[in-house]
Design a protein around this motif. Structure first.
Motif, PDB file in Angstrom:
ATOM      1  N   LYS A 116      -0.084   1.198  -3.918  1.00 13.96           N
ATOM      2  CA  LYS A 116      -0.418   1.384  -2.503  1.00 13.96           C
ATOM      3  C   LYS A 116      -1.919   1.248  -2.262  1.00 13.96           C
ATOM      4  N   THR A 117      -2.737   1.776  -3.182  1.00 14.71           N
ATOM      5  CA  THR A 117      -4.188   1.664  -3.003  1.00 14.71           C
ATOM      6  C   THR A 117      -4.658   0.218  -3.143  1.00 14.71           C
ATOM      7  N   VAL A 150       6.151   4.156   7.435  1.00 14.83           N
ATOM      8  CA  VAL A 150       5.186   5.122   6.915  1.00 14.83           C
ATOM      9  C   VAL A 150       5.907   6.332   6.318  1.00 14.83           C
ATOM     10  N   LEU A 151       5.465   6.738   5.130  1.00 16.48           N
ATOM     11  CA  LEU A 151       5.915   7.983   4.512  1.00 16.48           C
ATOM     12  C   LEU A 151       4.819   9.017   4.714  1.00 16.48           C
ATOM     13  N   PHE A 152       5.146  10.116   5.405  1.00 14.89           N
ATOM     14  CA  PHE A 152       4.196  11.207   5.621  1.00 14.89           C
ATOM     15  C   PHE A 152       4.499  12.324   4.624  1.00 14.89           C
ATOM     16  N   ALA A 181       8.378   8.819  -6.861  1.00 16.72           N
ATOM     17  CA  ALA A 181       7.930   7.426  -6.966  1.00 16.72           C
ATOM     18  C   ALA A 181       8.789   6.487  -6.131  1.00 16.72           C
ATOM     19  N   TYR A 182      10.076   6.778  -6.015  1.00 18.29           N
ATOM     20  CA  TYR A 182      10.955   5.900  -5.237  1.00 18.29           C
ATOM     21  C   TYR A 182      10.539   5.874  -3.771  1.00 18.29           C
ATOM     22  N   PHE A 187       8.414   2.752   0.994  1.00 12.04           N
ATOM     23  CA  PHE A 187       7.758   2.632   2.297  1.00 12.04           C
ATOM     24  C   PHE A 187       6.532   1.728   2.218  1.00 12.04           C
ATOM     25  N   HIS A 188       6.254   1.090   3.346  1.00 13.40           N
ATOM     26  CA  HIS A 188       5.159   0.132   3.407  1.00 13.40           C
ATOM     27  C   HIS A 188       3.808   0.800   3.204  1.00 13.40           C
ATOM     28  N   SER A 189       3.653   2.037   3.692  1.00 10.97           N
ATOM     29  CA  SER A 189       2.404   2.768   3.530  1.00 10.97           C
ATOM     30  C   SER A 189       2.697   4.260   3.394  1.00 10.97           C
TER      31      SER A 189
END
Length: 204
Positions: A116-117, A150-152, A181-182, A187-189
């Protein structure tokens, strides 16, 4: 080096922060193994069919062995009859669980965060809270980020925040103890509270 994006209170980019050096060189196979294990654990394992020994009836021979002009038959539970047993049918006594150890789980999460980074999709903010509990306010946060999904991740979400996010189809709100991890990979971000981020990167 991989960097996470720091957001201000308006969920706009303020600065960046580096991931620890240990995040470099993690084998992506750890993520593959975790996702495979996670999806296997979700299988309902409810499909089942009776074989000829489990179907009731069949004690009497349907017709005489000879003289009827038909093929011989010994029991109506045979798979060739309607209502008979199923040949090689599914069974619900199969175990689909796949073992994965704690170290691999941790490496899988770290690799997913590093991915993601590298794509500039990991955001860090002080707090994720919607006190009004209104969906439109949660939607405004998602719109500000401009991401597809988005995952919050909260340290511990409250009820108003949960109510605000629960009807949005393009995002998902979880507590820190639910993070895996899944979800990060799916999610995209990812937007997480700084307390959660610090806890992850400081764990050995």
């Amino acid at each position: 080096m991989s960097k996470a994006i720091i957001l201000d209170n308006q969920f706009e980019k303020a600065s960046e922060i580096d991931l620890p050096q240990r995040y470099d060189g993690i084998n992506e196979h750890n993520l593959y193994l975790y996702v495979k294990s996670y999806l296997a654990s979700l299988r309902a394992n409810s499909a089942s069919a009776k074989n000829r020994g489990e179907v009731s009836g069949g004690g009497k021979k349907p017709w005489s062995q000879k003289g009827g002009g038909r093929a011989r038959a010994g029991s109506i539970t045979s798979p060739v009859f309607v209502g008979g047993g199923v040949s090689h049918g599914p069974s619900n006594n199969r175990n689909y669980d796949l073992k994965i150890n704690k170290k691999q789980k941790k490496l899988a999460l770290e690799y997913a965060l590093k991915q993601k980074t590298e794509n500039a999709k990991l955001y860090i903010t002080d707090s994720i809270a919607v006190a009004s509990s209104k969906t439109k306010d949660a939607q405004a946060i998602v719109k500000t980020l401009g991401e597809r999904s988005v995952l919050f991740v909260c340290q511990m979400s409250d009820e108003p925040t949960f109510l605000a996010f629960r009807n949005l189809k393009n995002c998902y709100l979880v507590d820190a103890n639910e993070l895996n991890a899944y979800l990060v990979a799916a999610f995209h971000s990812v937007v997480m509270e700084k307390a959660v981020f610090d806890e992850i990167i400081q764990s050995k």
